[in-house]
Design an enzyme around this catalytic site. Structure first.
Site, PDB file in Angstrom:
ATOM      1  N   SER A 154      12.766  78.126  73.994  1.00 13.68           N
ATOM      2  CA  SER A 154      13.648  77.799  72.960  1.00 13.68           C
ATOM      3  C   SER A 154      13.310  77.936  71.338  1.00 13.68           C
ATOM      4  O   SER A 154      13.008  78.014  70.998  1.00 13.68           O
ATOM      5  CB  SER A 154      15.362  76.734  73.324  1.00 13.68           C
ATOM      6  OG  SER A 154      15.999  76.488  72.654  1.00 13.68           O
ATOM      7  N   ASP A 319      20.729  84.531  80.376  1.00 13.52           N
ATOM      8  CA  ASP A 319      20.307  83.574  79.384  1.00 13.52           C
ATOM      9  C   ASP A 319      21.511  83.985  77.805  1.00 13.52           C
ATOM     10  O   ASP A 319      20.570  85.327  77.409  1.00 13.52           O
ATOM     11  CB  ASP A 319      19.077  83.577  78.316  1.00 13.52           C
ATOM     12  CG  ASP A 319      18.748  82.587  77.638  1.00 13.52           C
ATOM     13  OD1 ASP A 319      20.229  81.903  76.747  1.00 13.52           O
ATOM     14  OD2 ASP A 319      18.391  82.419  76.318  1.00 13.52           O
ATOM     15  N   HIS A 352      20.471  79.924  80.461  1.00 13.77           N
ATOM     16  CA  HIS A 352      19.366  79.151  79.621  1.00 13.77           C
ATOM     17  C   HIS A 352      18.465  78.733  79.633  1.00 13.77           C
ATOM     18  O   HIS A 352      17.157  78.192  78.672  1.00 13.77           O
ATOM     19  CB  HIS A 352      19.851  78.779  77.590  1.00 13.77           C
ATOM     20  CG  HIS A 352      19.204  78.325  76.692  1.00 13.77           C
ATOM     21  ND1 HIS A 352      18.039  79.866  75.870  1.00 13.77           N
ATOM     22  CD2 HIS A 352      18.714  77.823  75.807  1.00 13.77           C
ATOM     23  CE1 HIS A 352      17.376  78.842  75.278  1.00 13.77           C
ATOM     24  NE2 HIS A 352      17.603  77.652  75.077  1.00 13.77           N
TER      25      HIS A 352
END
Length: 376
Positions: A154, A319, A352
């Site tokens: 991320s 995601d 995610h």
């Protein structure tokens, strides 16, 4: 957690840098502290160091436990440790709390030397570029000229990407997981709603809530609840919670009816109990501003031409916060420059959050890359 496959009991370290740090926003930070942890041993050639970069709410505590709080397990303990995919028997692993953080590095809860009070909202805006510049000073302090790898998921993946651009001679491998070359308008929108939840909390007091002895807990709760909706896939949320009722029947009230409501409230309450609101604002803005192609007229390939590292880019099929399409943008930009890149798109149901979890294919991918590509 099995201690035989854990780095065991760890302790954070602190280092002070007195040389001012010029920030991208134009401000000058007059010296700063970084809190970090290390796992494993730096070899004689100083060639086996791996920097792990954290995402929005993470910090320096990547692996292991604290002696006085054995329940506080590092946020990537499943991946980092002896015999684990990032094997601390082979690599010297470093985790650092970024500038602006709230786990000990200089940030909004630190004392402003000019006022003698907490910085609060007076702490300058920091960017991914600033974080990497500060991390480079930590590398100097540790005697690491070149990282064997810089990795993160991320927002952490954005830092790994930035390392390859800002210090191309100081990184051999960049591992970019569940990330993006810049945020989409939708992602910026989610961040803005979260920020407004905090700023509009009556206890926010323009960011100087510490002077009033309060914390904007309601705003932080809402911000975290919004975030958690985006971290899970629709299928995972349905599988975990569906339309399960908390009390077995409808209560016909605005209190908790559904299990998903209970989960979001729990996550929000927990987060508001330990995270700093100003840090949340700063970090989400750093996410918004990250865009290496900005200075190149939006041409990502031109921006990535500076990179010399080899890359592993990984994404997860479900995601939708940082979709596989965003990872493929990075891959294309690298291939356009004939830069060595491996790409994996993992069919995982977790959304995610998958980059934090134990999917066997994902763990095997990371292990294989370190064993076959990064091995020193």
């Amino acid at each position: 957690m099995s201690l035989e496959q854990s780095v065991g009991i760890v302790a954070p370290q602190r280092v002070r840098f007195d040389e001012p740090l010029p920030l991208k926003c134009g401000a000058l930070l007059p010296g700063f502290d970084l809190v970090y942890e290390t796992y494993g041993t730096l070899n004689a050639a100083r060639s086996n160091a791996v920097l792990v970069c954290h995402a929005l709410s993470g910090g320096h505590h990547v692996a292991g436990v604290y002696a006085d709080n054995p329940r506080n397990v590092g946020w990537w303990d499943n991946l980092v440790g002896p015999g684990k995919p990032l094997d601390t028997n082979k690599f010297f692993v470093v985790g650092v709390n970024n500038l602006g953080g709230c786990y000990g590095s200089t940030g909004p809860i630190s004392i402003n030397p000019e006022s003698g009070k907490r910085y609060g909202a007076d702490f300058p805006m920091v960017t991914v570029e600033d974080w990497v510049a500060a991390q480079a000073r930590l590398a100097d302090h540790l005697g690491v000229d070149t990282w064997a790898a810089v990795m993160g998921g991320s927002l952490g993946g954005m830092q790994a990407l930035e390392w390859s651009l800002q210090f191309p001679e100081r990184i051999r491998h960049a591992i970019v997981i569940a990330s993006a070359p810049k945020l989409s308008a939708q992602n910026i929108a989610f961040n803005e709603v979260a920020r407004q939840a905090i700023i509009s909390d009556p206890d926010f007091h323009g960011g100087h809530y510490a002077e009033h002895g309060v914390v904007p807990k309601n705003g932080l709760r809402l911000a975290r609840m919004i975030g958690h909706i985006t971290y899970l896939s629709d299928s995972q949320m349905g599988e975990k919670f569906g339309r399960q009722l908390r009390h077995g029947q409808h209560k016909f009230s605005y209190d908790v009816d559904f299990e998903i409501e209970s989960y979001l409230r729990y996550q929000g309450d927990k987060f508001a109990g330990f995270f700093d609101a100003n840090t949340y604002l700063i970090t989400t803005k750093a996410l918004d501003y990250f865009d290496p192609a900005y200075a190149y007229g939006g041409d990502l390939a031109a921006a990535l031409a500076r990179a010399k590292a080899k890359f592993l880019v990984a994404s997860f099929s479900t995601d939708w916060r940082f979709s596989p399409a965003r990872s493929r943008e990075i891959v294309k930009g690298l291939l356009d420059n004939r830069i060595d890149v491996s790409y994996a798109e993992i069919d995982a149901p977790h959304g995610h959050d998958a980059f934090l979890l134990d999917d066997p294919r994902y763990m095997n991918l990371i292990r294989a890359y370190f064993d076959q590509e990064v091995a020193v």
